[in-house]
Each structure stands twice: as C-alpha cells, then as structure tokens.
Design a protein around this motif. Sequence first.
Motif, PDB file in Angstrom:
ATOM      1  N   LEU A  15       5.137 -10.195  31.320  1.00 40.98           N
ATOM      2  CA  LEU A  15       3.921 -10.259  30.512  1.00 40.98           C
ATOM      3  C   LEU A  15       2.755 -10.749  31.341  1.00 40.98           C
ATOM      4  O   LEU A  15       2.941 -11.491  32.307  1.00 40.98           O
ATOM      5  CB  LEU A  15       4.100 -11.260  29.357  1.00 40.98           C
ATOM      6  CG  LEU A  15       5.251 -11.066  28.412  1.00 40.98           C
ATOM      7  CD1 LEU A  15       5.432 -12.312  27.570  1.00 40.98           C
ATOM      8  CD2 LEU A  15       4.985  -9.874  27.536  1.00 40.98           C
ATOM      9  N   GLU A  16       1.570 -10.398  30.916  1.00 41.21           N
ATOM     10  CA  GLU A  16       0.349 -10.975  31.463  1.00 41.21           C
ATOM     11  C   GLU A  16      -0.406 -11.569  30.290  1.00 41.21           C
ATOM     12  O   GLU A  16      -0.746 -10.866  29.340  1.00 41.21           O
ATOM     13  CB  GLU A  16      -0.487  -9.899  32.157  1.00 41.21           C
ATOM     14  CG  GLU A  16      -1.658 -10.466  32.917  1.00 41.21           C
ATOM     15  CD  GLU A  16      -2.356  -9.421  33.759  1.00 41.21           C
ATOM     16  OE1 GLU A  16      -3.424  -8.945  33.328  1.00 41.21           O
ATOM     17  OE2 GLU A  16      -1.808  -9.092  34.834  1.00 41.21           O
ATOM     18  N   LEU A  17      -0.623 -12.877  30.335  1.00 41.24           N
ATOM     19  CA  LEU A  17      -1.309 -13.586  29.265  1.00 41.24           C
ATOM     20  C   LEU A  17      -2.672 -14.023  29.776  1.00 41.24           C
ATOM     21  O   LEU A  17      -2.771 -14.639  30.837  1.00 41.24           O
ATOM     22  CB  LEU A  17      -0.472 -14.780  28.804  1.00 41.24           C
ATOM     23  CG  LEU A  17       0.945 -14.415  28.340  1.00 41.24           C
ATOM     24  CD1 LEU A  17       1.763 -15.678  28.078  1.00 41.24           C
ATOM     25  CD2 LEU A  17       0.900 -13.533  27.109  1.00 41.24           C
ATOM     26  N   THR A  23      -1.304 -17.907  25.907  1.00 41.43           N
ATOM     27  CA  THR A  23       0.005 -18.477  26.242  1.00 41.43           C
ATOM     28  C   THR A  23       0.582 -19.213  25.042  1.00 41.43           C
ATOM     29  O   THR A  23       1.760 -19.053  24.705  1.00 41.43           O
ATOM     30  CB  THR A  23      -0.116 -19.409  27.462  1.00 41.43           C
ATOM     31  OG1 THR A  23      -0.690 -18.664  28.550  1.00 41.43           O
ATOM     32  CG2 THR A  23       1.234 -19.965  27.884  1.00 41.43           C
ATOM     33  N   ARG A  24      -0.248 -20.015  24.366  1.00 41.98           N
ATOM     34  CA  ARG A  24       0.209 -20.707  23.152  1.00 41.98           C
ATOM     35  C   ARG A  24       0.587 -19.700  22.068  1.00 41.98           C
ATOM     36  O   ARG A  24       1.598 -19.871  21.376  1.00 41.98           O
ATOM     37  CB  ARG A  24      -0.877 -21.643  22.625  1.00 41.98           C
ATOM     38  CG  ARG A  24      -0.987 -22.939  23.366  1.00 41.98           C
ATOM     39  CD  ARG A  24      -1.959 -23.918  22.694  1.00 41.98           C
ATOM     40  NE  ARG A  24      -2.403 -24.878  23.667  1.00 41.98           N
ATOM     41  CZ  ARG A  24      -3.480 -24.742  24.451  1.00 41.98           C
ATOM     42  NH1 ARG A  24      -4.276 -23.692  24.311  1.00 41.98           N
ATOM     43  NH2 ARG A  24      -3.785 -25.657  25.335  1.00 41.98           N
ATOM     44  N   ALA A  25      -0.217 -18.652  21.910  1.00 42.57           N
ATOM     45  CA  ALA A  25       0.051 -17.640  20.886  1.00 42.57           C
ATOM     46  C   ALA A  25       1.381 -16.937  21.149  1.00 42.57           C
ATOM     47  O   ALA A  25       2.161 -16.694  20.223  1.00 42.57           O
ATOM     48  CB  ALA A  25      -1.094 -16.627  20.827  1.00 42.57           C
ATOM     49  N   TRP A  26       1.662 -16.622  22.414  1.00 36.34           N
ATOM     50  CA  TRP A  26       2.940 -15.984  22.735  1.00 36.34           C
ATOM     51  C   TRP A  26       4.085 -16.970  22.478  1.00 36.34           C
ATOM     52  O   TRP A  26       5.145 -16.585  21.991  1.00 36.34           O
ATOM     53  CB  TRP A  26       2.969 -15.461  24.175  1.00 36.34           C
ATOM     54  CG  TRP A  26       4.230 -14.701  24.433  1.00 36.34           C
ATOM     55  CD1 TRP A  26       4.532 -13.441  23.999  1.00 36.34           C
ATOM     56  CD2 TRP A  26       5.386 -15.176  25.132  1.00 36.34           C
ATOM     57  NE1 TRP A  26       5.804 -13.106  24.400  1.00 36.34           N
ATOM     58  CE2 TRP A  26       6.340 -14.146  25.091  1.00 36.34           C
ATOM     59  CE3 TRP A  26       5.685 -16.364  25.779  1.00 36.34           C
ATOM     60  CZ2 TRP A  26       7.597 -14.272  25.686  1.00 36.34           C
ATOM     61  CZ3 TRP A  26       6.938 -16.496  26.377  1.00 36.34           C
ATOM     62  CH2 TRP A  26       7.875 -15.454  26.325  1.00 36.34           C
ATOM     63  N   ALA A  31       8.846 -18.489  19.361  1.00 43.90           N
ATOM     64  CA  ALA A  31       9.536 -19.434  18.475  1.00 43.90           C
ATOM     65  C   ALA A  31      10.193 -18.730  17.301  1.00 43.90           C
ATOM     66  O   ALA A  31      11.218 -19.188  16.791  1.00 43.90           O
ATOM     67  CB  ALA A  31       8.555 -20.505  17.981  1.00 43.90           C
ATOM     68  N   ALA A  32       9.639 -17.599  16.878  1.00 44.42           N
ATOM     69  CA  ALA A  32      10.189 -16.863  15.743  1.00 44.42           C
ATOM     70  C   ALA A  32      11.589 -16.330  16.018  1.00 44.42           C
ATOM     71  O   ALA A  32      12.352 -16.076  15.079  1.00 44.42           O
ATOM     72  CB  ALA A  32       9.255 -15.712  15.351  1.00 44.42           C
ATOM     73  N   ALA A  59       4.477 -25.359  17.947  1.00 43.66           N
ATOM     74  CA  ALA A  59       3.694 -24.952  16.774  1.00 43.66           C
ATOM     75  C   ALA A  59       4.450 -23.896  15.971  1.00 43.66           C
ATOM     76  O   ALA A  59       4.495 -23.949  14.741  1.00 43.66           O
ATOM     77  CB  ALA A  59       2.327 -24.420  17.212  1.00 43.66           C
ATOM     78  N   GLY A  60       5.055 -22.949  16.665  1.00 43.05           N
ATOM     79  CA  GLY A  60       5.806 -21.898  15.987  1.00 43.05           C
ATOM     80  C   GLY A  60       7.040 -22.412  15.271  1.00 43.05           C
ATOM     81  O   GLY A  60       7.429 -21.885  14.230  1.00 43.05           O
TER      82      GLY A  60
END
Length: 173
Positions: A15-17, A23-26, A31-32, A59-60
């Motif tokens: 991946l490229e973030l 990065t936090r969003a990924w 986490a899901a 967070a997730g």
Amino acid sequence: MAEARGTEIGPELVLELADAEATRAWGRRLAAVLRAGDLVVLSGPLGAGKTTLAQGIGAGLGVRGQVASPTFIIARVHPSLTDGPALVHVDAYRLGSLEELDALDLDASLDESVTLVEWGEGLAEVLSEDRLEVVLERPHGAGAGEAPLDGAGVRHVTVRAVGPRWAGVRLPA
C-alpha cells in the motif's frame, strides 16, 4: 512462550498511504478484520508510522485510552469500550532478547486480546504462528537521515499474512 514453527506465508499486500491521517484510517479498516488472539508485528525505521498505525487500530477496535508509543513502559493494555478484544500495545525497541520478551508474559493475554508489537521483527514472531507482519517505510528527504516525525509524507506499507488464520481473509487495501 511458544516456540517458532514453520508457517505458511500468504501473498503480500503493498500500500501507499498519503500521510498520517491515511495511515490511521487504514488502521481503523484493518481493525475490522482483527479478532482476539491476533498478533500484529510492526517494523520500520523511526518516524515511519508504526505508532500512527497503532492509533488507527486502537480507534477501530474501540479501546480505552490514548494509544501512544509505550517505549518506556514497554507494554500497555487498552481495554475495549465495546464487546471487542482489548489491545495490548508493545514496544520491543528496548528489548534485547527473547528472555526479556518472555518476561512480559504476553502469551497470558494473547488469546483474548489483539497484540500489536512495534519494533517486533525478529523477536515477536515466536508468540504465534499466525500473525500479520507489517513493514512501514517513509522516503527520506534529500540529505535527511530519517523521515520527518511530523504527520506529513507518504508511507509505503507491506503486509504479509502468515499462518492458516489468515487463509481467505481479505485485508483492506
């Protein structure tokens, strides 16, 4: 402590973030697919985004407390605020041997928590034959020795799913 065994290694996800928020969003999306008993081993140089990714995973998972680098504490437990697993966040940077890792007694909570080990490459793999190995890298600026510690900058992420637990699991892209 579990002893290292031969394991299956699945295909790599690359991946490229774009930045720290991506990065936090990924991490929230990752986490899901995480569940109690999962081990995530994070590696990469200083400033690559290991703790940033851990924040997204926390967070997730919906855990209590601010997910911050546990460098001086070594390990921190973040209990779940939902019905999900706790997050055990470990920083292995200061650990010099398998004996020091074993002294943390991580296998006692491994089955009921998601265990995330920063700087764990070459050390934490013995905790479980099933794990995600996540390598984060950030390009260096011209003449810079390390990536900047602020949130700016692209992260290159390589994820290897190791062991039968990950067979058929679709990791977020």
